[in-house]
Design a protein around this motif. Structure first.
Motif, PDB file in Angstrom:
ATOM      1  N   THR A  36       0.840  -1.205   0.000  1.00  7.83           N
ATOM      2  CA  THR A  36       0.000   0.000   0.000  1.00  7.83           C
ATOM      3  C   THR A  36       0.869   1.247   0.000  1.00  7.83           C
ATOM      4  O   THR A  36       0.648   2.174  -0.784  1.00  7.83           O
ATOM      5  CB  THR A  36      -0.947  -0.011   1.212  1.00  7.83           C
ATOM      6  OG1 THR A  36      -1.770  -1.181   1.146  1.00  7.83           O
ATOM      7  CG2 THR A  36      -1.824   1.231   1.254  1.00  7.83           C
ATOM      8  N   LYS A  37       1.862   1.261   0.859  1.00 14.36           N
ATOM      9  CA  LYS A  37       2.763   2.412   0.946  1.00 14.36           C
ATOM     10  C   LYS A  37       3.526   2.610  -0.364  1.00 14.36           C
ATOM     11  O   LYS A  37       3.692   3.734  -0.835  1.00 14.36           O
ATOM     12  CB  LYS A  37       3.724   2.224   2.109  1.00 14.36           C
ATOM     13  CG  LYS A  37       4.566   3.427   2.413  1.00 14.36           C
ATOM     14  CD  LYS A  37       5.430   3.040   3.598  1.00 14.36           C
ATOM     15  CE  LYS A  37       6.194   4.089   4.213  1.00 14.36           C
ATOM     16  NZ  LYS A  37       7.052   3.598   5.275  1.00 14.36           N
ATOM     17  N   LEU A  42      -6.348   2.908   4.304  1.00 15.12           N
ATOM     18  CA  LEU A  42      -5.450   4.031   4.079  1.00 15.12           C
ATOM     19  C   LEU A  42      -6.252   5.305   4.321  1.00 15.12           C
ATOM     20  O   LEU A  42      -7.226   5.582   3.619  1.00 15.12           O
ATOM     21  CB  LEU A  42      -4.928   4.009   2.635  1.00 15.12           C
ATOM     22  CG  LEU A  42      -4.096   5.209   2.196  1.00 15.12           C
ATOM     23  CD1 LEU A  42      -2.788   5.289   2.982  1.00 15.12           C
ATOM     24  CD2 LEU A  42      -3.824   5.134   0.696  1.00 15.12           C
ATOM     25  N   THR A  81       2.019   9.349  -5.922  1.00 15.43           N
ATOM     26  CA  THR A  81       2.343  10.743  -5.590  1.00 15.43           C
ATOM     27  C   THR A  81       3.586  11.230  -6.335  1.00 15.43           C
ATOM     28  O   THR A  81       3.681  12.405  -6.671  1.00 15.43           O
ATOM     29  CB  THR A  81       2.496  10.957  -4.074  1.00 15.43           C
ATOM     30  OG1 THR A  81       3.476  10.051  -3.555  1.00 15.43           O
ATOM     31  CG2 THR A  81       1.161  10.754  -3.358  1.00 15.43           C
ATOM     32  N   TYR A  91      -5.433   5.324  -7.277  1.00 11.54           N
ATOM     33  CA  TYR A  91      -5.270   4.246  -6.301  1.00 11.54           C
ATOM     34  C   TYR A  91      -6.252   3.111  -6.612  1.00 11.54           C
ATOM     35  O   TYR A  91      -5.881   1.933  -6.576  1.00 11.54           O
ATOM     36  CB  TYR A  91      -5.493   4.794  -4.892  1.00 11.54           C
ATOM     37  CG  TYR A  91      -5.219   3.796  -3.795  1.00 11.54           C
ATOM     38  CD1 TYR A  91      -3.948   3.699  -3.222  1.00 11.54           C
ATOM     39  CD2 TYR A  91      -6.217   2.956  -3.313  1.00 11.54           C
ATOM     40  CE1 TYR A  91      -3.688   2.785  -2.212  1.00 11.54           C
ATOM     41  CE2 TYR A  91      -5.967   2.042  -2.309  1.00 11.54           C
ATOM     42  CZ  TYR A  91      -4.698   1.962  -1.760  1.00 11.54           C
ATOM     43  OH  TYR A  91      -4.446   1.051  -0.762  1.00 11.54           O
ATOM     44  N   PHE A 122      -0.700  10.693   4.820  1.00 12.15           N
ATOM     45  CA  PHE A 122      -1.296   9.371   4.665  1.00 12.15           C
ATOM     46  C   PHE A 122      -0.999   8.568   5.921  1.00 12.15           C
ATOM     47  O   PHE A 122       0.138   8.531   6.379  1.00 12.15           O
ATOM     48  CB  PHE A 122      -0.706   8.641   3.455  1.00 12.15           C
ATOM     49  CG  PHE A 122      -1.045   9.277   2.145  1.00 12.15           C
ATOM     50  CD1 PHE A 122      -2.230   8.977   1.492  1.00 12.15           C
ATOM     51  CD2 PHE A 122      -0.172  10.181   1.558  1.00 12.15           C
ATOM     52  CE1 PHE A 122      -2.542   9.560   0.277  1.00 12.15           C
ATOM     53  CE2 PHE A 122      -0.468  10.774   0.348  1.00 12.15           C
ATOM     54  CZ  PHE A 122      -1.666  10.464  -0.300  1.00 12.15           C
ATOM     55  N   VAL A 153       1.181   4.238  -2.814  1.00 11.44           N
ATOM     56  CA  VAL A 153       0.993   5.657  -2.486  1.00 11.44           C
ATOM     57  C   VAL A 153       2.197   6.464  -2.982  1.00 11.44           C
ATOM     58  O   VAL A 153       2.042   7.506  -3.631  1.00 11.44           O
ATOM     59  CB  VAL A 153       0.798   5.866  -0.964  1.00 11.44           C
ATOM     60  CG1 VAL A 153       0.842   7.348  -0.602  1.00 11.44           C
ATOM     61  CG2 VAL A 153      -0.510   5.243  -0.503  1.00 11.44           C
TER      62      VAL A 153
END
Length: 133
Positions: A46-47, A96, A54, A123, A87, A50
């Motif tokens: 997930t990180k 999230l 970004t 996402y 986040f 992200v």
């Protein structure tokens, strides 16, 4: 209007101010509320997603990174205003959470909401591609 803090305290990002220049997945203010996003596989994946999304966005800079937290700043093109985007990867709920807020001024003309809607759309596409593979 200044915020009270950056980061996560007791599982929560800072509350949005009364001004309309903030959106969050953890606010009770209906006009500022957005839905949290489900984890993609686990915290690390997930990180990574992200960060990948970004990094593709314009005028963004990483400010802080921890195991379950990211803080970035976005700078407006013309007037160079800075917005803080945070986040929080909530291990317990597997969601999230995020908060996007202007550092100064009252109205942002919907910039924070548009940014996070675009982020959420990208996402969701990554989420769908992971789910179908």
């Amino acid at each position: 209007m200044s915020q009270s803090y950056l980061g996560v305290k007791d599982g929560c990002l800072a509350p949005c101010p009364k001004s309309p220049n903030c959106v969050s997945t953890q606010t009770d203010q209906k006009d500022k509320r957005m839905e949290p996003l489900p984890f993609i596989i686990n915290t690390k994946k997930t990180k990574d997603v992200v960060k990948s999304i970004t990094q593709e966005m314009k005028r963004v800079e990483m400010q802080d990174e921890a195991e379950n937290y990211l803080h970035l700043t976005f700078t407006s093109k013309v007037l160079r205003f800075k917005d803080d985007v945070e986040f929080y990867l909530d291990e317990e709920s597997k969601f999230l959470h995020f908060r996007s807020a202007s550092r100064m001024g009252y109205s942002d003309l919907g910039v924070n909401r548009k940014r996070m809607e675009e982020f959420s759309k990208r996402y969701a596409q990554k989420y769908e591609s992971e789910a179908s593979s």
